[in-house]
Scaffold this motif. Structure first.
Motif, PDB file in Angstrom:
ATOM      1  N   VAL A  32     -11.532  24.138 -30.585  1.00  0.00           N
ATOM      2  CA  VAL A  32     -12.104  23.770 -29.296  1.00  0.00           C
ATOM      3  C   VAL A  32     -12.039  22.260 -29.138  1.00  0.00           C
ATOM      4  O   VAL A  32     -12.337  21.514 -30.075  1.00  0.00           O
ATOM      5  CB  VAL A  32     -13.567  24.261 -29.207  1.00  0.00           C
ATOM      6  CG1 VAL A  32     -14.226  23.801 -27.928  1.00  0.00           C
ATOM      7  CG2 VAL A  32     -13.632  25.777 -29.330  1.00  0.00           C
ATOM      8  N   CYS A  43     -14.288  26.286 -34.476  1.00  0.00           N
ATOM      9  CA  CYS A  43     -15.555  26.889 -34.056  1.00  0.00           C
ATOM     10  C   CYS A  43     -15.520  28.406 -34.205  1.00  0.00           C
ATOM     11  O   CYS A  43     -14.461  29.027 -34.132  1.00  0.00           O
ATOM     12  CB  CYS A  43     -15.824  26.591 -32.577  1.00  0.00           C
ATOM     13  SG  CYS A  43     -16.081  24.864 -32.188  1.00  0.00           S
ATOM     14  N   GLU A  45     -16.312  31.720 -32.290  1.00  0.00           N
ATOM     15  CA  GLU A  45     -16.560  32.237 -30.945  1.00  0.00           C
ATOM     16  C   GLU A  45     -17.631  33.301 -31.110  1.00  0.00           C
ATOM     17  O   GLU A  45     -17.493  34.194 -31.943  1.00  0.00           O
ATOM     18  CB  GLU A  45     -15.298  32.854 -30.359  1.00  0.00           C
ATOM     19  CG  GLU A  45     -15.532  33.437 -28.981  1.00  0.00           C
ATOM     20  CD  GLU A  45     -14.320  34.188 -28.477  1.00  0.00           C
ATOM     21  OE1 GLU A  45     -13.468  33.562 -27.843  1.00  0.00           O
ATOM     22  OE2 GLU A  45     -14.259  35.398 -28.746  1.00  0.00           O
ATOM     23  N   TYR A  55     -19.270  28.801 -28.211  1.00  0.00           N
ATOM     24  CA  TYR A  55     -18.550  28.344 -29.395  1.00  0.00           C
ATOM     25  C   TYR A  55     -19.480  27.499 -30.244  1.00  0.00           C
ATOM     26  O   TYR A  55     -20.125  26.581 -29.743  1.00  0.00           O
ATOM     27  CB  TYR A  55     -17.307  27.548 -28.986  1.00  0.00           C
ATOM     28  CG  TYR A  55     -16.330  28.419 -28.242  1.00  0.00           C
ATOM     29  CD1 TYR A  55     -15.399  29.176 -28.924  1.00  0.00           C
ATOM     30  CD2 TYR A  55     -16.392  28.533 -26.858  1.00  0.00           C
ATOM     31  CE1 TYR A  55     -14.522  30.018 -28.248  1.00  0.00           C
ATOM     32  CE2 TYR A  55     -15.527  29.365 -26.166  1.00  0.00           C
ATOM     33  CZ  TYR A  55     -14.597  30.098 -26.869  1.00  0.00           C
ATOM     34  OH  TYR A  55     -13.749  30.942 -26.194  1.00  0.00           O
TER      35      TYR A  55
END
Length: 74
Positions: A32, A43, A45, A55
């Motif tokens: 991200v 990250c 999700e 995230y």
């Protein structure tokens, strides 16, 4: 036989906890870019029970703001 179960992300730090959202299930991993001037970060999700996707940086787990669990209650 391979068995797969859901993994949940439990907020531990009081800044990470939002009681209205509940405990999200981990639905993936993504890089991200939070802002064009900031570097990308790895990250988790996560998806909340209302379908909202968010995230959470891996760094937050390393810094113990969250805990990963195979059940939605600890």
């Amino acid at each position: 036989m391979l068995q797969i179960s859901k993994s949940y992300l439990h907020p531990i730090h009081h800044y990470a906890y939002n009681p209205a959202k509940g405990i999200p299930v981990i639905t993936g991993v993504a890089y991200v870019i939070p802002d064009p001037i900031l570097p990308s970060r790895l990250c988790y999700e996560v998806t909340y029970s209302d379908g909202e996707i968010d995230y959470v940086p891996f760094l937050d787990i390393e810094q113990r703001a969250y805990k990963i669990s195979a059940c939605n209650s600890i």
